[in-house]
Structures are given as structure tokens and as C-alpha cells.
Enzyme design. Sequence first.
Site, short mmCIF file in Angstrom:
data_model
loop_
_atom_site.label_atom_id
_atom_site.label_comp_id
_atom_site.label_asym_id
_atom_site.label_seq_id
_atom_site.Cartn_x
_atom_site.Cartn_y
_atom_site.Cartn_z
N HIS A 91 35.22 -9.15 46.39
CA HIS A 91 35.06 -7.72 46.13
C HIS A 91 35.09 -7.38 44.65
O HIS A 91 35.25 -6.21 44.28
CB HIS A 91 36.14 -6.92 46.87
CG HIS A 91 36.06 -7.05 48.35
ND1 HIS A 91 34.93 -6.74 49.07
CD2 HIS A 91 36.98 -7.48 49.26
CE1 HIS A 91 35.15 -6.96 50.35
NE2 HIS A 91 36.38 -7.41 50.49
N ILE A 98 34.87 -3.28 40.72
CA ILE A 98 35.72 -3.59 41.86
C ILE A 98 35.30 -2.74 43.06
O ILE A 98 35.23 -1.51 42.95
CB ILE A 98 37.20 -3.31 41.53
CG1 ILE A 98 37.63 -4.07 40.28
CG2 ILE A 98 38.10 -3.65 42.72
CD1 ILE A 98 38.96 -3.59 39.70
N CYS A 99 35.04 -3.39 44.17
CA CYS A 99 34.69 -2.68 45.40
C CYS A 99 35.99 -2.49 46.20
O CYS A 99 36.40 -3.36 46.96
CB CYS A 99 33.66 -3.48 46.20
SG CYS A 99 33.13 -2.67 47.71
N LEU A 100 36.64 -1.35 45.96
CA LEU A 100 37.91 -1.03 46.61
C LEU A 100 37.91 0.47 46.89
O LEU A 100 37.82 1.27 45.95
CB LEU A 100 39.08 -1.43 45.71
CG LEU A 100 40.49 -1.20 46.24
CD1 LEU A 100 40.75 -2.03 47.50
CD2 LEU A 100 41.52 -1.53 45.17
#
Length: 161
Positions: A91, A98-100
Site C-alpha cells: 500500500h 500511501i494508500c490508507l
Amino acid sequence: MTSSSSPSRKALSKIACNRLQKELSEWQVNPPTGFKHRVTDNLQKWVIEVTGAPGTLYANETYNLQVEFPQHYPMEAPQVIFVPPAPLHPHIYSNGHICLDILYDSWSPAMTVSSVCISILSMLSSSPEKQRPTDNDRYVKNCKNGRSPKETRWWFHDDKV
């Protein structure tokens, strides 16, 4: 939203300044485990050193997060990216994005820099393998010229890592 490299970033509101000063004071007294605030004179941009948790794939590895606060923080989420080189993680893109979900659609003004950092460390700690997202090359190619990750329309489909 302007990119992180934009010189036209707006000054923090009084509410944002007060909130960040409070968070910074609390951080100095009780920093989250595994994190160190790298002191600068810029309240609007923090650099935070992250050390991987013991017993994880990232144990004893150190990375830097750059946190940029918008004018209306905490009503609006900060921009949080890893300063390259970013950790290898499903992620985390090689450009540091950041893929959050809590950094975007699921942001709440009740969240703090500390809670965001703990979420990022938890995400790192739960990873069973070190690898880039499958669409890393395409995504990074499309993010030229300092585009902010907040301009991305993220698809949060994997909560296993």
C-alpha cells in the site's frame, strides 16, 4: 488541492495553529513508540522518523514521513507521504504515496498526527511480504510534477495488509 511543491500553500488558520501546537506539545511529552519528530521551525510541515516495530518485516528499518498540514486542519486531513526511499509495502508507492483510507475519505477531525502514525506503523507491521502495489509503475508515472496524493481517487479494497 495544490501539490506539495506549490509555493502558494495557504497559511494555517488560528484553529489549525492552536491544534498543532497542542499536538506537538503532547508529542514532546509522550511520543508514539517508534516515531521521532525531526524538529524544524515550520509548524505546517513536519518530518517524522519511523522505525519499524520489532518482530516485523520492517524491524529496525528507518524511514521518514513528511506531514503537510492544510489551512483548515483538523477539519481537513494532512497530506502524509514517505520521503523516498519508501518502504516496500503493498500500500506504499515508490514515490512515497500511501494508500490508507484515514488519510483521505475516512479522515476525522478527532484524529491526530500520533493516531495517523500508529495506523501507518500498524499497516507496516501487519504486512506478510515486502512488495510494491501491483499498479506502482503506472501510478507513479501518472503522478509526475509533484502531484499530491490527495488528488488521487483511491480505491480502498484490501484491508488484509
